[in-house]
Design an enzyme around this catalytic site. Structure first.
Site: not given
Ligand code: NAG
Length: 411
Positions: A91, A149, A153
């Site tokens: 993930h 992602e 992040h």
């Protein structure tokens, strides 16, 4: 370069706790040795672990702050099933604050729009192949997850800012490093293998206790991990927490205890096989066939705490009247959803889509909370809130800057 990497490897091998499987960590790293081109600053060996410093550490290229807790998160997606049948998929790699809060989308100027083209321009085809195999978006659009992602992040990681690289480093090396490191950490945490070795395997009959799963993973990782189940009490995610000494790229990741309690029931946890999982065919595909009374629901579909609602083509709109939807009960606790245009499905791009000729998919509906979901994901997401007269596609899951519950609201 190679000797630098070997030093890192050796250091890791020595300080990794016994329970952590160094073979796998090494296996992951080894694949990268040939293409190791990173020019990130070398960090002092005595820099403290993140979240454990008792003085100010001013070297922001060697000390990840404020996101000092690094989470390696994994999915078990069985419907639709993505990735190998015997593997949790990747993930992401997330920097949480030391207290478990987190920042996201930290720097719009660092955001990217394509991951593939960057990796290709670095000749990282092997990494790309690997990502295509293990870093899966359950809605089918893997690259959108990779881009998401990094933007959500990666832009919050301070030790891979471009300014932490030497001046002659090719631009975007930090992005390549982000993906490399995410895959490498993931490869050192083979959740499926660890569970299977303790008899915890996907099954349509067998269920497991929270303690069985947690104990098994803790024994391997060396620290308690976080597990998350979906609304069917089926395991869906595993998160591994770390502190970090040094930079994201070549620092040492120290397993720490999960900062939150697992979200799974004590007993009866399902581990649903990916292989052969096919929910029964919808029962009411023929609009002319009578639907048993009491099994049909009507209402508007509204993103909770957001303006507007879903219109008949399945997009989100804020400037008109809401469309009426019908939910008719299919087998397996699922519902088929229909608007005046036709049945709804999740299209190949991953977005909700309703129209003529659409063969219905099974959505879930939680009567108590009034929420419509898909694929075990509790939330939906979108790129933005619709402005006047724009229609915004929505997708199940968390793969977008705006996330919300989708409510069935009576007319
Ligand atoms: C740890 O380092 C960060 C970054 O320099 C700093 O903001 C924080 O105050 C430090 N913590 C302590 C207890 O000094």
């Amino acid at each position: 370069m190679l000797s630098l990497l070997l030093t890192v490897l050796t250091a890791n091998a020595v300080s990794i706790p016994d329970a952590f499987n160094p073979q796998n960590a090494l296996k992951g790293l080894k694949d990268f040795t040939e293409n190791w081109t990173n020019e990130v600053k070398k960090c002092p060996a005595d820099i403290p672990f993140t979240c454990t410093n008792d003085t100010v550490i001013s070297d922001s290229c060697c000390f990840e702050y404020p996101g000092g807790v690094l989470l390696q998160t994994q999915f078990w997606d069985y419907y639709p099933a993505v990735g190998p049948d015997d593997m949790f998929t990747l993930h992401g790699l997330w920097p949480d604050r030391c207290d478990g809060q987190y920042d996201q989308f930290c720097d719009p100027s660092r955001e990217i729009h394509s991951a593939k083209s960057i990796l290709e321009s670095f000749g990282e085809t092997e990494l790309l192949n690997k990502m295509s195999r293990v870093w899966k978006n359950f809605n089918g659009n893997d690259e959108s997850l990779w881009v998401h992602e990094f933007n959500k992040h990666g832009t919050c990681m301070t030790t891979i800012k471009e300014s932490c690289y030497s001046a002659d480093t090719k631009p975007n090396q930090n992005i390549v490093d982000f993906y490399k490191k995410s895959v490498e950490l993931f490869e050192g945490l083979p959740t499926y293998e660890w569970l299977a070795a303790n008899g915890i395997v996907p099954s349509n009959e067998q269920t497991y206790t929270k303690q069985q799963i947690e104990d098994t993973l803790r024994a391997r990782f060396g620290q308690p991990v976080f597990i998350k189940c979906n609304r069917y009490q089926a395991i869906q995610e595993v998160w591994y927490f770390h502190h970090l000494r040094g930079s994201i790229v070549d620092g040492f990741y120290q397993p720490i205890a999960a900062l939150l309690e697992s979200q799974c029931p004590e007993n009866g946890i399902k581990f649903i096989p990916k292989k052969g999982f096919a929910p029964p065919k919808p029962t009411h595909t023929d609009p002319s066939s009578p639907v048993p009374t009491g099994k049909v629901l009507h209402g508007y579909l509204k993103p909770e705490n957001q303006p507007g609602c879903v219109i008949s083509n399945g997009k989100w709109y804020s400037s008109g009247t809401c469309a009426k939807f019908t939910l008719s009960k299919a087998e397996f606790g699922g519902y088929n959803i229909k608007s005046s245009k036709g049945y709804c499905k999740i299209g190949t791009e991953g977005f909700l889509l309703c129209g003529a000729g659409v063969s219905p998919m099974q959505f879930a509906y939680d009567r108590e909370k009034g929420l419509v979901t898909f694929g075990g994901k509790n939330k939906w997401s979108a790129d933005k809130v619709p402005q006047r007269f724009t229609q915004i596609p929505i997708s199940p899951g968390y793969d977008g800057p705006i996330t919300f519950h989708l409510k069935l609201v009576s007319q």
